[in-house]
Design a protein around this motif. Structure first.
Motif, PDB file in Angstrom:
ATOM      1  N   MET A  59       0.852  -1.163   0.000  1.00  0.00           N
ATOM      2  CA  MET A  59       0.000   0.000   0.000  1.00  0.00           C
ATOM      3  C   MET A  59       0.902   1.231   0.000  1.00  0.00           C
ATOM      4  SD  MET A  59      -3.071   1.062   2.545  1.00  0.00           S
ATOM      5  CE  MET A  59      -3.988  -0.379   2.068  1.00  0.00           C
ATOM      6  N   THR A  60       0.535   2.185  -0.821  1.00  0.00           N
ATOM      7  CA  THR A  60       1.268   3.441  -0.910  1.00  0.00           C
ATOM      8  C   THR A  60       0.312   4.577  -0.568  1.00  0.00           C
ATOM      9  OG1 THR A  60       2.600   2.536  -2.703  1.00  0.00           O
ATOM     10  CG2 THR A  60       2.626   4.923  -2.421  1.00  0.00           C
ATOM     11  N   LEU A  61       0.754   5.484   0.272  1.00  0.00           N
ATOM     12  CA  LEU A  61      -0.043   6.649   0.628  1.00  0.00           C
ATOM     13  C   LEU A  61       0.462   7.845  -0.148  1.00  0.00           C
ATOM     14  CD1 LEU A  61      -0.175   6.192   4.493  1.00  0.00           C
ATOM     15  CD2 LEU A  61      -1.863   5.481   2.803  1.00  0.00           C
ATOM     16  N   SER A  62      -0.460   8.610  -0.693  1.00  0.00           N
ATOM     17  CA  SER A  62      -0.114   9.820  -1.422  1.00  0.00           C
ATOM     18  C   SER A  62      -1.187  10.858  -1.146  1.00  0.00           C
ATOM     19  CB  SER A  62      -0.011   9.528  -2.921  1.00  0.00           C
ATOM     20  OG  SER A  62       0.298  10.717  -3.619  1.00  0.00           O
ATOM     21  N   GLY A  63      -0.911  11.733  -0.208  1.00  0.00           N
ATOM     22  CA  GLY A  63      -1.904  12.726   0.176  1.00  0.00           C
ATOM     23  C   GLY A  63      -3.112  12.032   0.779  1.00  0.00           C
ATOM     24  N   PHE A  67      -3.086   3.865  -2.477  1.00  0.00           N
ATOM     25  CA  PHE A  67      -2.956   3.026  -3.676  1.00  0.00           C
ATOM     26  C   PHE A  67      -2.513   1.642  -3.206  1.00  0.00           C
ATOM     27  CE2 PHE A  67      -2.326   7.357  -5.020  1.00  0.00           C
ATOM     28  CZ  PHE A  67      -3.044   7.434  -6.193  1.00  0.00           C
ATOM     29  N   TYR A  68      -3.101   0.600  -3.789  1.00  0.00           N
ATOM     30  CA  TYR A  68      -2.733  -0.733  -3.340  1.00  0.00           C
ATOM     31  C   TYR A  68      -2.631  -1.707  -4.511  1.00  0.00           C
ATOM     32  CZ  TYR A  68      -7.787  -1.384  -3.747  1.00  0.00           C
ATOM     33  OH  TYR A  68      -9.075  -1.416  -4.200  1.00  0.00           O
ATOM     34  N   ASP A  69      -1.835  -2.736  -4.299  1.00  0.00           N
ATOM     35  CA  ASP A  69      -1.687  -3.860  -5.224  1.00  0.00           C
ATOM     36  C   ASP A  69      -1.908  -5.130  -4.413  1.00  0.00           C
ATOM     37  OD1 ASP A  69      -0.873  -2.168  -7.334  1.00  0.00           O
ATOM     38  OD2 ASP A  69       1.186  -2.248  -6.634  1.00  0.00           O
ATOM     39  N   VAL A  70      -2.706  -6.039  -4.939  1.00  0.00           N
ATOM     40  CA  VAL A  70      -2.928  -7.333  -4.309  1.00  0.00           C
ATOM     41  C   VAL A  70      -2.533  -8.388  -5.329  1.00  0.00           C
ATOM     42  CG1 VAL A  70      -4.588  -8.909  -3.264  1.00  0.00           C
ATOM     43  CG2 VAL A  70      -4.852  -6.438  -2.938  1.00  0.00           C
ATOM     44  N   GLY A  92      -5.558  -0.898  -7.188  1.00  0.00           N
ATOM     45  CA  GLY A  92      -6.696  -0.071  -6.819  1.00  0.00           C
ATOM     46  C   GLY A  92      -6.259   1.170  -6.076  1.00  0.00           C
ATOM     47  N   LYS A  93      -7.226   2.031  -5.826  1.00  0.00           N
ATOM     48  CA  LYS A  93      -6.962   3.244  -5.062  1.00  0.00           C
ATOM     49  C   LYS A  93      -8.216   3.608  -4.287  1.00  0.00           C
ATOM     50  CE  LYS A  93      -8.155   6.356  -8.841  1.00  0.00           C
ATOM     51  NZ  LYS A  93      -7.698   7.416  -9.727  1.00  0.00           N
ATOM     52  N   HIS A  94      -8.006   4.333  -3.218  1.00  0.00           N
ATOM     53  CA  HIS A  94      -9.110   4.710  -2.356  1.00  0.00           C
ATOM     54  C   HIS A  94      -8.835   6.084  -1.775  1.00  0.00           C
ATOM     55  CE1 HIS A  94     -12.212   4.531   0.640  1.00  0.00           C
ATOM     56  NE2 HIS A  94     -11.339   4.665   1.602  1.00  0.00           N
ATOM     57  N   LEU A  95      -9.798   6.965  -1.905  1.00  0.00           N
ATOM     58  CA  LEU A  95      -9.698   8.300  -1.318  1.00  0.00           C
ATOM     59  C   LEU A  95     -10.115   8.205   0.140  1.00  0.00           C
ATOM     60  CD1 LEU A  95      -9.182  11.326  -1.759  1.00  0.00           C
ATOM     61  CD2 LEU A  95     -11.611  11.546  -2.332  1.00  0.00           C
ATOM     62  N   ASN A  96      -9.191   8.533   1.049  1.00  0.00           N
ATOM     63  CA  ASN A  96      -9.502   8.353   2.459  1.00  0.00           C
ATOM     64  C   ASN A  96      -9.628   9.661   3.231  1.00  0.00           C
ATOM     65  OD1 ASN A  96      -6.832   9.078   2.477  1.00  0.00           O
ATOM     66  ND2 ASN A  96      -6.125   7.395   3.719  1.00  0.00           N
ATOM     67  N   ALA A  97      -9.510  10.796   2.584  1.00  0.00           N
ATOM     68  CA  ALA A  97      -9.621  12.059   3.296  1.00  0.00           C
ATOM     69  C   ALA A  97     -11.065  12.320   3.673  1.00  0.00           C
ATOM     70  CB  ALA A  97      -9.098  13.203   2.432  1.00  0.00           C
ATOM     71  N   TRP A  98     -11.281  12.777   4.854  1.00  0.00           N
ATOM     72  CA  TRP A  98     -12.608  13.169   5.352  1.00  0.00           C
ATOM     73  C   TRP A  98     -13.593  12.005   5.368  1.00  0.00           C
ATOM     74  CZ3 TRP A  98     -10.779  16.166   1.048  1.00  0.00           C
ATOM     75  CH2 TRP A  98      -9.998  17.253   1.434  1.00  0.00           C
ATOM     76  N   LYS A  99     -13.104  10.793   5.467  1.00  0.00           N
ATOM     77  CA  LYS A  99     -14.014   9.644   5.428  1.00  0.00           C
ATOM     78  C   LYS A  99     -13.693   8.705   6.583  1.00  0.00           C
ATOM     79  CE  LYS A  99     -16.113   6.365   2.363  1.00  0.00           C
ATOM     80  NZ  LYS A  99     -16.337   5.977   1.021  1.00  0.00           N
ATOM     81  N   ASN A 100     -14.432   8.816   7.657  1.00  0.00           N
ATOM     82  CA  ASN A 100     -14.233   7.936   8.809  1.00  0.00           C
ATOM     83  C   ASN A 100     -15.096   6.690   8.743  1.00  0.00           C
ATOM     84  OD1 ASN A 100     -12.387   9.675  10.020  1.00  0.00           O
ATOM     85  ND2 ASN A 100     -14.005  10.887  10.937  1.00  0.00           N
TER      86      ASN A 100
END
Length: 65
Positions: free
Chosen positions: A1-5, A9-12, A32-40
């Motif tokens: 998993m890579t964090l960018s801002g 981003f992840y690879d399985v 894949g990728k996932h936006l995690n800002a402001w999302k609890n």
């Protein structure tokens, strides 16, 4: 998993192995990728279903069957 801002981003890597011979009969990598800002309120079941559905569709289309 890579964090960018705000993104993750992840690879399985997936491998299907013949348990009798130990030979890998099929392999692929999901990206894949996932936006995690402001999302609890992450919904891990929904994300897992999306990933698994995608990998099963790819497997069904392969020559491994």
């Amino acid at each position: 998993m890579t964090l960018s801002g705000a993104w993750k981003f992840y690879d399985v890597r997936w491998e299907l192995q013949d348990v009798n011979t130990g030979r890998i009969v099929w392999t692929t990598t999901s990206h894949g990728k996932h936006l995690n800002a402001w999302k609890n309120d992450e919904n891990p079941e929904e994300r897992a279903k999306t990933i698994v559905d995608g990998i099963m569709n790819e497997f069904r289309g392969s020559k491994a069957l």
